[in-house]
Design an enzyme around this catalytic site. Sequence first.
Site, mmCIF file in Angstrom:
data_model
loop_
_atom_site.group_PDB
_atom_site.id
_atom_site.type_symbol
_atom_site.label_atom_id
_atom_site.label_comp_id
_atom_site.label_asym_id
_atom_site.label_seq_id
_atom_site.Cartn_x
_atom_site.Cartn_y
_atom_site.Cartn_z
ATOM 1 C CB CYS B 63 -0.833 -1.183 -10.305
ATOM 2 S SG CYS B 63 0.561 -1.962 -11.128
ATOM 3 C CB ALA B 66 0.436 -6.048 -10.272
ATOM 4 N NE ARG B 97 1.040 -14.415 -9.267
ATOM 5 C CZ ARG B 97 0.030 -14.678 -8.440
ATOM 6 N NH1 ARG B 97 -0.138 -13.973 -7.357
ATOM 7 N NH2 ARG B 97 -0.829 -15.640 -8.691
ATOM 8 C CG HIS B 195 -7.236 -10.273 -12.173
ATOM 9 N ND1 HIS B 195 -7.793 -10.166 -10.921
ATOM 10 C CD2 HIS B 195 -5.912 -10.469 -11.978
ATOM 11 C CE1 HIS B 195 -6.846 -10.292 -10.010
ATOM 12 N NE2 HIS B 195 -5.689 -10.472 -10.624
HETATM 13 S S1 SF4 Z 1 2.191 -0.059 -14.051
HETATM 14 FE FE1 SF4 Z 1 4.189 0.421 -13.187
HETATM 15 S S2 SF4 Z 1 4.047 2.606 -12.955
HETATM 16 FE FE2 SF4 Z 1 1.997 1.922 -13.107
HETATM 17 S S3 SF4 Z 1 1.304 1.555 -11.019
HETATM 18 FE FE3 SF4 Z 1 2.043 -0.358 -11.836
HETATM 19 S S4 SF4 Z 1 4.153 -0.456 -11.147
HETATM 20 FE FE4 SF4 Z 1 3.537 1.692 -11.003
#
Ligand code: SF4
Lengths: 468, 542
Positions: B63, B66, B97, B195
Amino acid sequence: MFELNSVQKQKSTYKATQNACKLCSPLGASVAYKGFEGCVPLIHGSQGCATYIRRYLISHYKEPIDIASSNFTQDSTIFGGDENFKAAVLNIINSYKPQIVGIASTCLSETIGDDVNLFLHHFLEEYKDISTEFVIASTPSYQGSHIDGFHEAVSAVVKKFALSGPSQDHINLFTNFISTEDIRLIKEITADFGLDSILLPDYSESLDNPVWDTYHRIPEGGTSIANVERSGSAKASIEFGTILNQGNLTGRVKNKKLSRTGGKYLQNEMDVPSIEMPIPIGITQTDRFFETLKELSGNEIPEKYTKQRGRLIDSYVDAHKYTFGKRAVVYGEEDFVVAMAAFLDEIGIELALVASGGESGMLEEEVKKYCPENKDKVVVKEGFDFESIKEWSQENKPDILIGHSKGYYIARELGIPIIRVGFPVHDRIGGQRIKHLGYTGTQELFDKVVNALIEYKQTTSPVGYKYM
Amino acid sequence: MPKRDYTNGLPDPAELKEELLKKYPRKVAKKRAKSMVTNNPAESKEILANVRTVPGIITQRGCTYAGCKGVVLGPTRDIINLVHGPIGCSFYAWLTRRNQTRAMEGDPNFITYAFSTDMQDENIVFGGEKKLKEAIREAFENFHPTSIGIFSTCPVGLIGDDVHSVARDMKAELGINIFGFSCEGYRGVSQSAGHHIANNGIFKHVVGNEDRERTGKYQVNLLGEYNIGGDAFEIEALFEEIGVTLISTYSGNSTVESFAYSHTADLNMVMCHRSINYIAEMMEEKYGIPWFKVNFIGAESTAKSLRKMAEYFGDSEMIAKVEEVIAREMLKVKAVAEAVKPKVEGKLAMMFVGGSRAHHYQDLFRELGVKTVSAGYEFAHRDDYEGREVIPSIKIDADTRNIEDLVVTKDDTRYREDLAEKKAKLEESGYEFKDYKGMMPDMQKNALVIDDVNHWETEKLIEFYKPDIFCAGIKEKYVVQKYGVPLKQLHSYDYGGPYAAFGGAINFYKEMERMLATDVWKLVDAPWKHEPEIVGCVTVDA
Ligand code: SF4
Ligand code: SF4
């Protein structure tokens, strides 16, 4: 308007959680769903949650683990996740032909108030001839941790499929979140008693596959729907764990009344008596489990097990001098640490700290109940994180750490041994195959603990003993 | 079935494509078809990338959060990265990571921490700003960091917590640099959106905060190198020997402190184009620092990148030094390559990873004579496949509009006219800047390029190509290995590495010798040795 529970927390005074000692609910739900035959978990929310959870589970189980997501977009957060839910379900059915789609909600879908039951209703109206079954568990992580998600999903499956009927000879086993090796062991034990048992859930195959000749889109294994149906007519249920999802969760608003365990549900609704006991680790608790099986089956304890028990006691005696008075820190899920503490209590270890990220409000009481030797001095903390465990350990200088991989850095800093147990174990091979339960599981744990203590003594001693 | 013979080129994968698509519902099939391209380096072909994954199809993508917290800010050691949200999001990004970092004795290193506000029900119901503020104060009191970053996860955007105003308030209260990122997971298609958000945030709140005196004759930044398995250390050692001062790396082995004066560099070199090109672009616009693409994965690519850098500075001493280093290192590299190559030459590789690695690692494999038959990225955009010249023609969809496009203007006092002139002059002689050509021109004819490959497609690809090695990440690892095909993780390197620069190339060659010539895999009876049959699949949408 809201009823907020303020649990008496013996928490660190920290506001933020630093290096948490818990994971999030849909992860637990996904593991539980994997324990039912032909089930594909679907995490209803953004794709990140599903990806992270898969990634995490895979690093422990070292198996392919498919978990779908309804891939929310910005629009879904405004208009709701109905469309995405529908598309996800259709695509899962199309590519997996699952028997069950196990749905777990997320913080996101719960926050926007998605009514998954309603979505499902719409979906089934539109696609009438779909034979796939659906189970829904409400698993926002701001209401509990991974272990709550696990139990929510198990009870959701039971509520969905169990059929009441005249009591028969088989039994149900709600084995809690234990390793795949532990599940195999429990199956072997009950079979040796001649019991027909239904495991709720059973991911011993689906999360620990042998090498395949042919690729399986959905791994084999898991308790079948037919068996879950039969759980309603069992002679009794055994539930491992005395806390389960019955505690007060901090601020749990919505689901307080809903969260009942699968075993309690069957007891209340279908008159299947539920026998609750700690996860059988250590002699006392394993004895209790065997006694119960003896009663339920009407059969004597097979000789194989009395021998295992005898050997275990023999080794307790032999190694007592190494364990006695050693101070341990134990951490992990609440029911798991209760069981682990009970075992350590039995072998003369001093329980310096028993900690969990869970917040049932019941942990201290349960630990003291099952640890008679330590009950007056043990420190029990719930809602604890690893930084707090670290600080506590720096001050109190324990001899050994017992818990999953995430505590490694503390052991390393303190220069003391760590015994890896529970979940997650991702810095060793075979985390999923660690055996903890029964006499043989306890034996393995015992040998590990003792040898770690001996090794520590050996390496830190200037003499260099080679004959202990 | 025997293995395919690819000595005379790759087969046309039309039949495979058809099979891949036929089980999707029509709409999905139409969409997926555009993300599968039969490569032809001689003509430019369009690929559909950076679009939403179809729900229910198991993607390897992560996501937005991430990408922002995990990828870009995660490897930076002197900042406290505080995740505002429920516990999972923070937990899963805790040291997963393998970024390495080297803090000096006494310097802060917060990489080993996972800070979270661990939102509970009452925070969702009544708002979490108060808890966030308390958490920031606490982090400040306990650790005395010079900066704190706040990362929003999905629920935060919905309950309306304003992390940016909290950041402003707390910055005023505590007197350190505090900034927020609206990187809720749902905001973008993949990590890639994160990013971009991270690039914007760092540029806005950090870059240019400190005008440090020059510390070297030639100052550079290395962008998009995250020091997995110690890659950055290899490159750093080379720079040092050559006499180039590395001001900052985004963001392996790095500090926010160094980002603050990274605008004092004379050149930006971009490794991972996808994750960091935004900062390179913005730095050029504001400070006049030119950038070009480099690649330190592969010995040949490393040599090429070093030569390009030396040519940029035009210092004959440096040029000579670079040649000396290359000559010396290549001797060692060649010695190992010659020993390994005969054992692995002609083997087949596939790689589906990242936004640049699936391209970079092809160079390494090429040096060993291993062929890449199929490849794709997880979260890249069209320009990473087809080259930057397609950027103006990329369709701007709602997801892209979601992410702020910072308007950057020239900094009149700090703009490096000298560098802009140098760039213009070099360009006249055919020297290229902003020069990413993408993955596809470097691939063979008929190689199958697939964006955002999913589980089902992975299985079919393996059955069709029967590769000798598959490169991806942990999520794919055990699927692929069930087929008896070894999988090399290019996110975490399977706890190996470094693989960058000359020393890294040698490591990689040896690793390939171990993986491609190993015996364990012979024990696993690969499924195509029997008649392949996939259990429980394939329906055709009527
Ligand atoms: S920010 Fe958290 S809640 Fe949202 S998609 Fe990513 S891991 Fe899931
Ligand atoms: S949003 Fe909730 S469900 Fe998703 S990863 Fe974060 S804590 Fe877990």
